[in-house]
Design an enzyme around this catalytic site. Structure first.
Site, PDB file in Angstrom:
ATOM      1  CG  HIS A 178      -1.494  -1.224   1.278  1.00 31.15           C
ATOM      2  ND1 HIS A 178      -2.852  -1.096   0.750  1.00 31.15           N
ATOM      3  CD2 HIS A 178      -1.009  -2.364   2.397  1.00 31.15           C
ATOM      4  CE1 HIS A 178      -3.208  -2.682   0.984  1.00 31.15           C
ATOM      5  NE2 HIS A 178      -2.491  -2.587   2.403  1.00 31.15           N
ATOM      6  CG  ASP A 179       2.006   3.066   3.352  1.00 33.33           C
ATOM      7  OD1 ASP A 179       0.916   3.111   2.619  1.00 33.33           O
ATOM      8  OD2 ASP A 179       2.191   2.819   4.730  1.00 33.33           O
TER       9      ASP A 179
END
Ligand code: BDR
Ligand code: CA
Length: 318
Positions: free
Chosen positions: A244-245
């Protein structure tokens, strides 16, 4: 002449946050000026320690400014995710607080100071709940508006949630903050689960690369992702993990990796089932008619997955 883009990273320093930090700190396209922490995956003091640990691994000497931020969401009680990131936030690998840790305690002021210093060249990458940014907006919206862009990993538009049935973790933890930041007329790019769940890194790939490039950092990546991948095995059925990040950071390093659509997003703040839900106006014709001035954001809607993975692995294992 090539000039690196100044960025600040606001993070709740879990496993994928750490990978995102490594990606940013190893990418010449961006210059990480400050890192601010926010409670989310773990309590904020653990976030700060985790960031310091990663900085020690990468930049023993010259390090960006580190500032601790919000201990709890604007209105809700803090909910953490030890099942995903481990009790320490980095996969229960027994980290010690680095010595000689210089930490400021005023993340919100650091964010505002950076806006003043760098103006529209500045990008703020928010990898956790939006509490610090919401507080910065409450304290001085005019100054926060000086920043060129805020990239926020969060939300789930057309996919189910990963925390509530319809809610993504970052916006679930502090829905009031997300609602404020996404509707304040700031230049925001939302990177939702719809996009970030399109890419998985498999455990065997990490193991293979870590073995080929035996190093302290490689060993850290290998050990810190184990617990995270075990969680994905149990929850999603594959032996790997979402990135995600790192995807949010990659959008800043290489903007051509994503396409965006402009829309208005409201974040539900109430209800056990719907707290943190992102509700997008649709179809576009409707929202144009009802839009409030300034209250729209850019939503990342497609991703060059291969391009992203190439960049990610190139930088991580260089
Ligand atoms: C987000 O929640 C956190 O657990 C991850 O670090 C990521 O920022 C994904 O929903
Ligand atoms: Ca995060």
């Amino acid at each position: 002449k090539f000039v690196a883009r100044p960025i600040i990273i606001d993070t709740d320093a879990g496993v994928d946050d750490a990978l995102a930090l490594i990606l940013a700190l190893r990418s010449p396209e961006v210059s990480v000026e400050a890192i601010t922490t926010v409670a989310g995956n773990v309590e904020v003091d653990k976030c700060t320690r985790n960031v310091a640990y990663v900085l020690d691994l990468l930049r023993p000497d010259s390090r960006p400014m580190l500032a601790e931020g919000s201990r709890r969401p604007l209105k809700k009680k803090l909910i953490t995710a030890p099942e995903v990131h481990g009790r320490d936030g980095l996969g229960n690998i027994g980290l010690r607080r680095p010595r000689k840790l210089r930490v400021r305690r005023d993340a919100v002021d650091v964010i505002l100071e950076s806006c003043r210093q760098f103006g529209k060249r500045l990008t703020i990458v928010a990898l956790g709940p939006l509490t610090n940014l919401a507080k910065a907006a409450q304290k001085n919206i005019r100054t926060l508006k000086m920043a060129g862009r805020i990239v926020s990993m969060g939300g789930a538009l057309r996919v189910p949630g990963n925390t509530g049935p319809v809610s993504e973790f970052n916006y679930f933890v502090d829905p009031e903050a997300a609602q404020l930041v996404l509707n304040a007329g700031l230049k925001v790019t939302v990177v939702p689960l719809d996009l970030t769940q399109q890419v998985v890194v498999m455990r065997r790939e990490i193991e293979y690369r870590a073995k080929r490039r035996a190093s302290k950092l490689g060993n850290f990546i290998l050990r810190s992702t184990r617990h995270y991948m075990r969680y994905h095995m149990a929850a999603e059925g594959f032996d790997g993990g979402y990135l995600h990040d790192p995807i949010a950071v990659a959008c800043v390093i290489q903007p051509s990796l994503i396409r965006t659509t402009r829309n208005r997003i409201d974040v539900e703040t109430k209800g056990d089932l719907t707290r943190g839900m992102t509700v997008a106006a649709r179809p576009p014709a409707v929202w144009r008619a009802i839009q409030r001035p300034g209250a729209a954001v850019d939503v990342a809607t497609s991703l060059d997955r291969e391009g992203f993975l190439k960049l990610f692995h190139e930088r991580l294992w260089q």
